[in-house]
Design a protein around this motif. Structure first.
Motif, short mmCIF file in Angstrom:
data_model
loop_
_atom_site.label_atom_id
_atom_site.label_comp_id
_atom_site.label_asym_id
_atom_site.label_seq_id
_atom_site.Cartn_x
_atom_site.Cartn_y
_atom_site.Cartn_z
N ASP A 1 0.86 -1.19 0.00
CA ASP A 1 0.00 0.00 0.00
C ASP A 1 0.89 1.23 0.00
O ASP A 1 2.12 1.14 0.07
CB ASP A 1 -0.91 0.00 1.24
CG ASP A 1 -2.22 0.76 1.01
OD1 ASP A 1 -2.27 1.62 0.11
OD2 ASP A 1 -3.20 0.50 1.74
N PHE A 2 0.25 2.40 -0.08
CA PHE A 2 1.01 3.64 -0.06
C PHE A 2 1.87 3.73 1.20
O PHE A 2 1.47 3.31 2.28
CB PHE A 2 0.07 4.86 -0.13
CG PHE A 2 -0.63 5.00 -1.44
CD1 PHE A 2 0.08 5.14 -2.62
CD2 PHE A 2 -2.02 4.99 -1.51
CE1 PHE A 2 -0.57 5.28 -3.84
CE2 PHE A 2 -2.68 5.13 -2.72
CZ PHE A 2 -1.96 5.28 -3.88
N TRP A 3 3.02 4.35 1.05
CA TRP A 3 4.00 4.39 2.14
C TRP A 3 3.46 5.02 3.43
O TRP A 3 3.70 4.48 4.51
CB TRP A 3 5.25 5.12 1.65
CG TRP A 3 6.40 5.08 2.60
CD1 TRP A 3 7.09 6.12 3.10
CD2 TRP A 3 7.02 3.90 3.15
NE1 TRP A 3 8.10 5.70 3.93
CE2 TRP A 3 8.07 4.33 3.99
CE3 TRP A 3 6.78 2.52 3.03
CZ2 TRP A 3 8.89 3.45 4.69
CZ3 TRP A 3 7.59 1.64 3.74
CH2 TRP A 3 8.62 2.11 4.54
N PRO A 4 2.71 6.14 3.40
CA PRO A 4 2.20 6.69 4.66
C PRO A 4 1.28 5.73 5.42
O PRO A 4 1.09 5.88 6.62
CB PRO A 4 1.43 7.95 4.23
CG PRO A 4 2.09 8.35 2.95
CD PRO A 4 2.42 7.05 2.27
N LYS A 5 0.70 4.77 4.71
CA LYS A 5 -0.17 3.79 5.37
C LYS A 5 0.59 2.53 5.80
O LYS A 5 0.03 1.67 6.47
CB LYS A 5 -1.31 3.38 4.44
CG LYS A 5 -2.24 4.53 4.05
CD LYS A 5 -3.34 4.03 3.13
CE LYS A 5 -4.25 5.17 2.70
NZ LYS A 5 -5.33 4.71 1.81
N ARG A 6 1.85 2.41 5.39
CA ARG A 6 2.57 1.18 5.64
C ARG A 6 3.94 1.38 6.29
O ARG A 6 4.56 0.43 6.75
CB ARG A 6 2.76 0.40 4.32
CG ARG A 6 1.52 -0.39 3.92
CD ARG A 6 1.26 -1.50 4.91
NE ARG A 6 0.00 -2.20 4.67
CZ ARG A 6 -1.16 -1.88 5.22
NH1 ARG A 6 -1.25 -0.83 6.01
NH2 ARG A 6 -2.24 -2.59 4.99
N TYR A 7 4.43 2.62 6.36
CA TYR A 7 5.80 2.79 6.86
C TYR A 7 5.95 2.29 8.29
O TYR A 7 7.02 1.82 8.69
CB TYR A 7 6.25 4.25 6.73
CG TYR A 7 5.71 5.21 7.76
CD1 TYR A 7 6.44 5.49 8.91
CD2 TYR A 7 4.49 5.86 7.58
CE1 TYR A 7 5.96 6.39 9.85
CE2 TYR A 7 4.01 6.75 8.51
CZ TYR A 7 4.74 7.00 9.65
OH TYR A 7 4.27 7.89 10.58
N ALA A 8 4.87 2.38 9.09
CA ALA A 8 4.98 2.02 10.50
C ALA A 8 4.88 0.52 10.76
O ALA A 8 4.97 0.10 11.91
CB ALA A 8 3.94 2.77 11.33
N ILE A 9 4.69 -0.31 9.72
CA ILE A 9 4.72 -1.75 9.96
C ILE A 9 6.13 -2.31 9.81
O ILE A 9 6.43 -3.40 10.32
CB ILE A 9 3.76 -2.54 9.03
CG1 ILE A 9 4.27 -2.56 7.60
CG2 ILE A 9 2.35 -1.97 9.11
CD1 ILE A 9 3.50 -3.51 6.69
N TRP A 10 7.00 -1.57 9.14
CA TRP A 10 8.30 -2.13 8.79
C TRP A 10 9.26 -2.23 9.97
O TRP A 10 10.17 -3.06 9.97
CB TRP A 10 8.91 -1.38 7.62
CG TRP A 10 8.30 -1.85 6.34
CD1 TRP A 10 7.20 -1.36 5.71
CD2 TRP A 10 8.70 -2.99 5.58
NE1 TRP A 10 6.89 -2.11 4.61
CE2 TRP A 10 7.81 -3.12 4.50
CE3 TRP A 10 9.73 -3.92 5.70
CZ2 TRP A 10 7.92 -4.12 3.55
CZ3 TRP A 10 9.85 -4.93 4.76
CH2 TRP A 10 8.95 -5.02 3.69
N GLY A 11 9.06 -1.41 10.99
CA GLY A 11 9.88 -1.55 12.18
C GLY A 11 9.62 -2.88 12.86
O GLY A 11 10.56 -3.60 13.24
N ARG A 12 8.34 -3.21 13.02
CA ARG A 12 8.00 -4.49 13.66
C ARG A 12 8.42 -5.67 12.79
O ARG A 12 8.90 -6.69 13.31
CB ARG A 12 6.50 -4.54 13.96
CG ARG A 12 6.11 -5.69 14.88
CD ARG A 12 4.65 -5.61 15.30
NE ARG A 12 4.32 -6.69 16.23
CZ ARG A 12 4.48 -6.61 17.55
NH1 ARG A 12 4.97 -5.51 18.08
NH2 ARG A 12 4.16 -7.63 18.33
N LEU A 13 8.24 -5.55 11.48
CA LEU A 13 8.69 -6.62 10.59
C LEU A 13 10.19 -6.85 10.73
O LEU A 13 10.67 -8.00 10.78
CB LEU A 13 8.35 -6.27 9.14
CG LEU A 13 6.87 -6.32 8.76
CD1 LEU A 13 6.65 -5.68 7.40
CD2 LEU A 13 6.36 -7.76 8.77
N THR A 14 10.95 -5.76 10.79
CA THR A 14 12.40 -5.87 10.96
C THR A 14 12.75 -6.46 12.32
O THR A 14 13.69 -7.25 12.45
CB THR A 14 13.05 -4.49 10.78
OG1 THR A 14 12.75 -3.99 9.47
CG2 THR A 14 14.56 -4.56 10.94
#
Length: 471
Positions: free
Chosen positions: A279-292
């Motif tokens: 999805d668009f980055w503003p809607k998804r950027y905050a999931i990548w910390g947890r994924l990492t």
């Protein structure tokens, strides 16, 4: 005795202090940080997500309540209180004129790759300017402010606030607003919340803190131990993938890596692990910390080629650059053979249609797991770039349960003079996930509600005291 005591120094605390003072209450604000570090995480913010049914001042088109709600519902996976979320959404449509009266300026709509000119109002000068404007307004209105004033405990009489303590000092007030932030800077508590993973690692040991070092969760822990009703999972937070070279504290917005959707992300084993184009980055950027955080060593690598350059907000540190993929793998410390296989398989799976980073385009992969569902283009044009990523915690979601009065609750009974706002209650709306600007929306809405309610509670108590003295 002061009417309203506000504990905290960020956006929510300042909104509460200003509203209480405007309602006629005497107000004392206690900020744990020194003056030069005042403002908590709010000093690192940039914008406020705003509902609007038609174009307004600095917002284009329309962003109606239902779309805002659906965006929030999607990122939280349903872990949200709809009544309180919609309250925040509606409040976001009417707060900007009030903010302007207290010195906050907004910049014209942004264009480009962030896709937020329609949904988010940006502060001129960012969060630091907003915080400074609120402090200036508070001082002009007669709000008393103390810095280096970390409250470590409260005196409670049942569910009623009596006094706050800074060491041996005791500060009474007729009502109190708690807005002292989460516990993201408390490494031991973060370790406890995340525990040890199946690889024997303590993930929290590799977390960086995007915001203030002063959010230790002292008052949150005190309130939970005192029996206040809680909400949220202690391991959930606003957790962003940031540059692994970022400082431990206060890296802020400039340490974020925004090119994830334009390339691929691999772990230290050089393998992809999630859909970069979901999805668009503003809607998804905050999931990548947890994924990492779930990957081995809590590290990942964002990989792009020359075609992506200029399409994302450049981070503060330049990426690792190489003219070939094997060379890039070596520079990043990844196994070259596995890395080349990962990129080759991805490139072969790309079905490139009409690339458009401003829309959910038709460039996708086929026969690849995990898929990349949008913006999938082969990584084949030198030079190539890599950015090492670490989990960057902004704020935690474990908090105090509230209703629409912002009152702290004990056994589901609301206190009549103790209120909470900001990160200390954001978990009512954010059970998990995040969408850009909603934290400031929550803090502004509940800060204003808490300040208004605290002033009314103080006025009621003042009247009762006067009647008692007259009798």
């Amino acid at each position: 005795m002061v009417d309203v005591l506000v504990v905290g120094g960020g956006n929510a605390a300042l909104c509460a202090a200003l509203m209480a003072r405007e309602a006629g209450a005497s107000v004392l604000l206690l900020e744990a940080a020194p003056r030069e570090w005042r403002g908590g995480n709010s000093q690192h913010t940039r914008n406020l997500r705003c509902m609007h049914d038609a174009p307004q001042d600095v917002l284009v088109d329309a962003y109606p309540e239902e779309e805002y709600w659906q965006d929030l519902l999607k990122v939280t996976g349903g872990l949200t209180n709809e009544h309180l979320a919609r309250l925040v959404i509606r409040e976001s449509s009417t707060c900007r004129d009030w903010m302007r009266r207290h010195g906050v300026n907004f910049q014209p709509p942004l264009s480009g790759a962030l896709h937020v000119a329609r949904t988010n109002a940006f502060f001129m000068g960012g969060g630091k300017a907003l915080v400074n404007a609120y402090y200036r307004s508070a001082e002009a209105l007669g709000v008393r402010i103390r810095y280096d004033a970390p409250v470590d405990s409260l005196e409670l009489d049942g569910g009623r606030f009596v006094a706050a303590r800074i060491g041996d000092e005791r500060i009474e007030a007729r009502a109190c607003v708690l807005a002292a932030g989460g516990f993201e800077s408390n490494r031991e508590w973060m370790r406890e919340a995340w525990g040890q993973n199946e690889r024997g690692e303590w993930p929290a040991d590799n977390f960086l803190i995007r915001g203030t070092r002063y959010n230790m969760g002292v008052l949150l822990k005190f309130m939970l131990d005192a029996g206040a009703d809680s909400i949220g999972d202690p391991s959930q937070s606003h957790c962003v993938a940031i540059d692994a070279r970022a400082p431990l504290y206060d890296g802020g917005i400039c340490t974020r890596i925004d090119c994830v959707s334009l390339g691929v992300v691999v772990n230290r084993e050089a393998r992809r692990f999630y859909d970069e184009g979901e999805d668009f980055w503003p809607k998804r950027y905050a999931i990548w910390g947890r994924l990492t955080a779930m990957q081995p060593g809590q590290i990942a690598y964002s990989i792009i080629d020359a075609k992506a350059v200029g399409r994302f907000m450049p981070p503060v540190f330049p990426g690792v650059q190489a003219d070939t993929l094997p060379e890039l793998a070596v520079k990043l410390g990844l196994d070259p053979a596995t890395f080349e296989t990962t990129i080759r398989d991805y490139n072969a799976a790309c079905r490139v249609g009409t690339f458009d980073h401003t829309a959910l385009d038709d460039c996708h992969t086929e026969g690849l797991a995990p898929a990349k569902t949008h913006w999938a283009r082969p990584i084949d044009t030198a030079p190539f770039y890599g950015y090492a990523l670490r989990p960057g915690i902004t704020f935690t979601y474990l908090g105090l349960k509230v209703d629409d009065t912002a009152a702290v609750r004990f056994n589901d009974v609301p206190s009549d003079n103790l209120f909470v706002a900001g990160e200390m209650m954001a978990g009512n709306v954010l059970g998990k996930g995040y969408t850009a600007g909603v934290g400031m929306s929550i803090g502004t809405a509940f800060g204003r509600i808490a300040g208004t309610r605290a002033a009314a509670a103080a006025r009621g108590r003042h009247n009762a005291e006067a009647q008692h003295e007259a009798a």
